[in-house]
Write an enzyme that holds these catalytic residues in place. Structure first.
Site, short mmCIF file in Angstrom:
data_model
loop_
_atom_site.label_atom_id
_atom_site.label_comp_id
_atom_site.label_asym_id
_atom_site.label_seq_id
_atom_site.Cartn_x
_atom_site.Cartn_y
_atom_site.Cartn_z
N GLU A 98 0.82 -1.21 0.00
CA GLU A 98 0.00 0.00 0.00
C GLU A 98 0.85 1.26 0.00
O GLU A 98 0.51 2.25 -0.65
CB GLU A 98 -0.94 0.00 1.21
CG GLU A 98 -2.01 -1.08 1.17
CD GLU A 98 -2.94 -0.95 -0.02
OE1 GLU A 98 -3.04 0.14 -0.61
OE2 GLU A 98 -3.58 -1.96 -0.38
N TYR A 182 -6.19 6.12 4.77
CA TYR A 182 -6.37 5.12 3.73
C TYR A 182 -5.52 3.87 4.01
O TYR A 182 -6.03 2.74 3.97
CB TYR A 182 -6.01 5.68 2.35
CG TYR A 182 -5.76 4.58 1.36
CD1 TYR A 182 -6.83 3.89 0.81
CD2 TYR A 182 -4.46 4.17 1.03
CE1 TYR A 182 -6.63 2.83 -0.07
CE2 TYR A 182 -4.25 3.12 0.16
CZ TYR A 182 -5.34 2.46 -0.39
OH TYR A 182 -5.13 1.41 -1.23
N ASP A 200 -9.38 5.90 -1.88
CA ASP A 200 -8.21 6.36 -2.62
C ASP A 200 -8.71 6.95 -3.94
O ASP A 200 -9.93 7.12 -4.13
CB ASP A 200 -7.20 5.24 -2.83
CG ASP A 200 -7.68 4.21 -3.85
OD1 ASP A 200 -8.89 4.17 -4.16
OD2 ASP A 200 -6.84 3.43 -4.34
N CYS A 264 -18.76 -3.20 -16.70
CA CYS A 264 -18.85 -2.87 -15.28
C CYS A 264 -19.87 -3.77 -14.59
O CYS A 264 -21.03 -3.84 -15.01
CB CYS A 264 -19.24 -1.41 -15.09
SG CYS A 264 -19.40 -0.94 -13.36
N CYS A 270 -25.25 2.64 -11.31
CA CYS A 270 -24.48 3.84 -11.64
C CYS A 270 -25.40 4.93 -12.16
O CYS A 270 -25.95 4.82 -13.26
CB CYS A 270 -23.41 3.52 -12.68
SG CYS A 270 -22.37 4.93 -13.10
#
Length: 486
Positions: A98, A182, A200, A264, A270
């Site tokens: 990370e 994060y 993020d 997706c 969405c």
């Protein structure tokens, strides 16, 4: 308009519901900060921007996790985290990945990660390393302070926490230097199974498109709402996989400029895609007038929906601040080493600030508008401080200019070269310095900018050698012609 007000009212009612634990539920993205103030808290945003239906949340989780199980990339840190039974070693493997992935692409990180974990497979091994070793391995990865802070935190875990990594996002962020919100959320969810979200760049993009969030995505108010939303959406049974799936979706499908909406797995949820397909639908409020005046999550009225952009209308960011321009003079100071190969003088930068602790050619900042003659004199004086002997300004050979852009600085290096005859005793009172071969140079902790500088000097040397050889051939041709005449 009455339908829009009704939708907003439903969103307000849902925002007031409470979770099973009795605390205010973040499931709809509400829960503003500053509740201790007696002033009236701002109303939560309208339903358009929220996940208010528990059935929809469950469906989104299921679709996203099923897609991740089929499509996730095979990455070394995922394999390590999945195979490592020891919780602390597992957390360390995730932690390193990370930190490296901050501001750096996956393809670049993989080789660095593998070398790092091979050299320092545990927190204890990293804590025992020197900062010089850390900088050498990190060289070329950028944002060099990340490696330094990672080692500082590892030493704290070993020396003060008995080698035990904190188990929650709150404790990770509180107890470990360099671990932000994060990184703490990623370690806690992936390594320890804590049901906490992450936000993020990829997650920001996905969430802003899913719920038509068009305000400045870097503003504290919007970031706060996105954290509320991420914490509400995270799957309680597979939090680490869910967070990775959300980031994977943003990295591979919901990309910044050319999203693959047809691939997706959560396109049904969405609202940016719905806005694109239907233009100005009647059943879904327009993003420009979602039902609440001065909505904090809508785009400003000066930046209306652009139908040519589709879902890439979101997210929107404030204009990026241009990096400041700086000029630095640097000199490739070299001498003949063993077997005639050149050796270069390298000096170490201060332990704090930009490129802290890295090695570079002798360099000094240049004042704006400084004429070339004055530049040469300044460089000559600077070199004299290192070599302990006079350096003539005219003996410096101009190599050229090398440009390197850092995140906040547009740096131009004005490069000179100077070859010394004989040995030079370096001043021990100055900053650390040493002579290195080309091979040692590339193995040292040097920045990408310094590698560019050396390449410019090597290119100049090849051109000079080619020019010298060409001159010799011309002279030889003339002598041959004269010798063959009667």
């Amino acid at each position: 308009m009455s339908r829009l007000r009704a939708a907003a009212a439903r969103g307000l009612r849902r925002g007031s519901r409470r979770s099973r634990s009795g605390s205010a539920a973040p499931a709809v993205g509400g829960g503003g900060r500053g509740a201790s103030f007696r002033r009236e808290a701002p109303a939560p945003p309208p339903a358009l921007h929220l996940f208010g239906d528990p059935a929809e949340v469950e469906a989104l989780r299921g679709r996203l996790l099923a897609w991740y199980d089929r499509k996730r990339r095979d990455l070394p840190w995922r394999a390590l985290a999945a195979a490592e039974p020891d919780a602390d070693r597992r957390a360390y493997a995730v932690w390193v990945s990370e930190v490296m992935l901050q501001q750096t692409q996956v393809a670049t990180v993989i080789d660095y990660y593998n070398r790092w974990m091979q050299k320092w497979p545990t927190l204890q091994a990293l804590a025992a390393a020197s900062l010089e070793e850390v900088n050498e391995l990190w060289a070329g990865l950028g944002y060099y302070s990340r490696g330094k802070r990672l080692q500082e935190a590892a030493r704290k875990v070993v020396s003060q926490l008995a080698g035990r990594v904190p188990r929650t996002a709150e404790d990770l962020q509180k107890q470990l230097p360099g671990v932000g919100r994060y990184t703490a959320g990623a370690i806690a969810s992936i390594s320890f199974g804590q049901a906490t979200g992450v936000v993020d760049g990829n997650v920001i993009r996905v969430l802003c498109r899913l719920r038509c969030i068009g305000a400045d995505s870097s503003s504290p108010a919007v970031i706060g709402r996105l954290w509320d939303m991420a914490n509400a959406l995270v799957d309680r049974s597979r939090p680490g996989d869910f967070n990775q799936a959300l980031m994977e979706l943003g990295a591979t499908v919901c990309t910044p400029k050319a999203p693959l909406c047809g691939e997706c797995p959560v396109r049904q949820h969405c609202r940016a895609r719905c806005r694109k397909l239907l233009g100005k639908p009647t059943l879904v409020p327009d993003v420009e007038d979602c039902g609440v005046r001065d909505c904090p999550l809508c785009p400003p009225t000066t930046e209306p929906w652009d139908s040519s952009l589709g879902v890439t209308n979101f997210p929107r960011k404030a204009a990026k601040k241009q990096p400041r321009a700086e000029r630095t003079a640097t000199c490739v100071l070299e001498r003949r080493g063993r077997l005639g190969a050149p050796e270069y003088l390298m000096v170490q930068r201060p332990s704090t600030g930009l490129l802290a602790g890295l090695w570079e050619f002798p360099s000094l900042p240049l004042a704006p508008g400084l004429q070339e003659e004055k530049q040469r004199e300044a460089v000559a004086d600077h070199l004299q401080a290192w070599t302990g002997q006079p350096v003539g300004a005219q003996s410096l050979c101009f190599v050229g200019e090398v440009v390197h852009v850092f995140s906040h600085i547009h740096q131009t290096y004005v490069v000179y070269s100077l070859t010394l005859d004989g040995d030079v005793a370096l001043d021990p009172a100055s900053s650390p310095s040493r002579w290195v071969t080309e091979e040692e140079f590339h193995a040292s902790a040097v920045s990408t900018a310094m590698k560019k500088v050396l390449k410019a000097r090597e290119r100049q040397r090849r051109e000079q050698s080619s020019h010298a050889q060409g001159s010799k051939r011309k002279r030889g041709t003339k002598l041959g012609a004269a010798g063959s005449s009667p």
